[in-house]
Design a protein around this motif. Structure first.
Motif, mmCIF file in Angstrom:
data_model
loop_
_atom_site.group_PDB
_atom_site.id
_atom_site.type_symbol
_atom_site.label_atom_id
_atom_site.label_comp_id
_atom_site.label_asym_id
_atom_site.label_seq_id
_atom_site.Cartn_x
_atom_site.Cartn_y
_atom_site.Cartn_z
ATOM 1 N N ARG A 54 0.933 -1.208 -0.231
ATOM 2 C CA ARG A 54 0.170 -0.339 -0.037
ATOM 3 C C ARG A 54 0.829 1.287 0.516
ATOM 4 N N GLU A 55 2.368 1.600 -0.542
ATOM 5 C CA GLU A 55 2.204 2.600 -0.372
ATOM 6 C C GLU A 55 1.844 3.558 -1.205
ATOM 7 N N PRO A 56 0.821 3.752 -2.575
ATOM 8 C CA PRO A 56 0.285 5.022 -2.524
ATOM 9 C C PRO A 56 -1.075 5.355 -1.440
ATOM 10 N N ASP A 57 -0.645 4.587 -0.944
ATOM 11 C CA ASP A 57 -1.916 4.956 0.891
ATOM 12 C C ASP A 57 -1.129 5.565 1.130
ATOM 13 N N ARG A 58 -0.238 5.033 2.289
ATOM 14 C CA ARG A 58 0.941 5.714 2.588
ATOM 15 C C ARG A 58 1.351 6.426 2.275
ATOM 16 N N ARG A 59 2.160 7.489 1.129
ATOM 17 C CA ARG A 59 1.973 8.361 0.282
ATOM 18 C C ARG A 59 0.758 9.553 0.314
ATOM 19 N N ASN A 60 -0.476 8.884 0.318
ATOM 20 C CA ASN A 60 -1.367 10.256 -0.031
ATOM 21 C C ASN A 60 -1.923 10.322 1.767
ATOM 22 N N LEU A 139 -2.407 17.280 -5.812
ATOM 23 C CA LEU A 139 -1.658 15.710 -6.475
ATOM 24 C C LEU A 139 -1.677 15.082 -5.793
ATOM 25 N N ARG A 140 -1.808 13.261 -6.314
ATOM 26 C CA ARG A 140 -2.069 12.344 -5.257
ATOM 27 C C ARG A 140 -1.532 11.736 -6.029
ATOM 28 N N TRP A 141 -0.695 10.202 -5.590
ATOM 29 C CA TRP A 141 -0.588 8.987 -5.947
ATOM 30 C C TRP A 141 -1.416 8.256 -6.419
ATOM 31 N N ASN A 142 -1.184 7.959 -8.026
ATOM 32 C CA ASN A 142 -1.750 6.557 -8.224
ATOM 33 C C ASN A 142 -1.964 5.175 -7.566
ATOM 34 N N ASP A 143 -2.657 4.852 -7.650
ATOM 35 C CA ASP A 143 -2.620 3.051 -6.659
ATOM 36 C C ASP A 143 -2.150 2.208 -7.971
ATOM 37 N N CYS A 148 4.642 4.267 -8.175
ATOM 38 C CA CYS A 148 3.308 4.883 -8.383
ATOM 39 C C CYS A 148 4.332 6.471 -8.543
ATOM 40 N N GLN A 149 2.796 6.818 -9.714
ATOM 41 C CA GLN A 149 2.898 8.344 -9.810
ATOM 42 C C GLN A 149 1.817 9.167 -9.718
ATOM 43 N N LEU A 150 2.433 10.953 -9.878
ATOM 44 C CA LEU A 150 1.275 11.678 -9.174
ATOM 45 C C LEU A 150 0.002 11.605 -10.125
#
Length: 170
Positions: A54-60, A139-143, A148-150
């Protein structure tokens, strides 16, 4: 400690989400915790680079937790040269809607050995990553599980500026 020593003098706020370190990382961060340093422990469920990680969830979550004007994304194994923080401050001082991408210089084992591209493996350097942006861009990180990308409004954010003079070491 390299990460904290390299980062803390140059930021107004540091949000750390630890996925369950067992090497003393949490204790070292707690020893330096303050209004400036906030630690959240969010144990990983699954192997690195799998959906459970869940890297994108953590970054978001880090984006959502900050109330700052600018976001500088750094992973625990990345650092800047001290002199480059002044260049980052200059970027922040100039109005911009771009996502600032710093060329990432990848190490091979330790900082004395830089991983270079080969004809069959051209991925490693300079490998620019989105690292600095205004929070109000939304901006948010994609899944994507790996790298993952912004995104903005569901589309990859393409308004980027590669800042060649500010490498990030990884």
């Amino acid at each position: 400690d390299l990460y904290l020593d390299n980062t803390l003098p140059h930021v107004d706020e540091l949000i750390v989400i630890d996925g369950g370190s067992t090497d003393g990382t949490i204790e070292r961060i707690r020893a330096r915790q303050s209004e400036k340093v906030r630690l959240f422990v969010w144990p990983q469920a699954g192997a690195q680079f799998t959906q459970g990680w869940r890297e994108p969830d953590r970054r978001n979550a880090c984006i959502a937790l900050t109330g700052r004007e600018w976001i500088l994304k750094k992973d625990a194994d990345e650092f800047f040269r001290e002199a480059d923080y002044a260049k980052i401050r200059a970027l922040i001082a100039a109005p911009r809607d771009a996502l600032c991408c710093f060329p990432r210089i990848n190490f091979w084992g330790d900082p004395e050995h830089v991983r270079l591209n080969t004809p069959d493996d051209s991925y490693w350097s300079p490998d620019p990553q989105g690292n600095l942006w205004r929070a109000d861009l939304g901006l948010r990180w994609n899944d994507r599980v790996l790298h993952c990308q912004l995104e903005k409004d569901g589309a990859i954010y393409t308004r980027t500026e590669v800042c060649h003079e500010i490498p990030i070491y990884h």
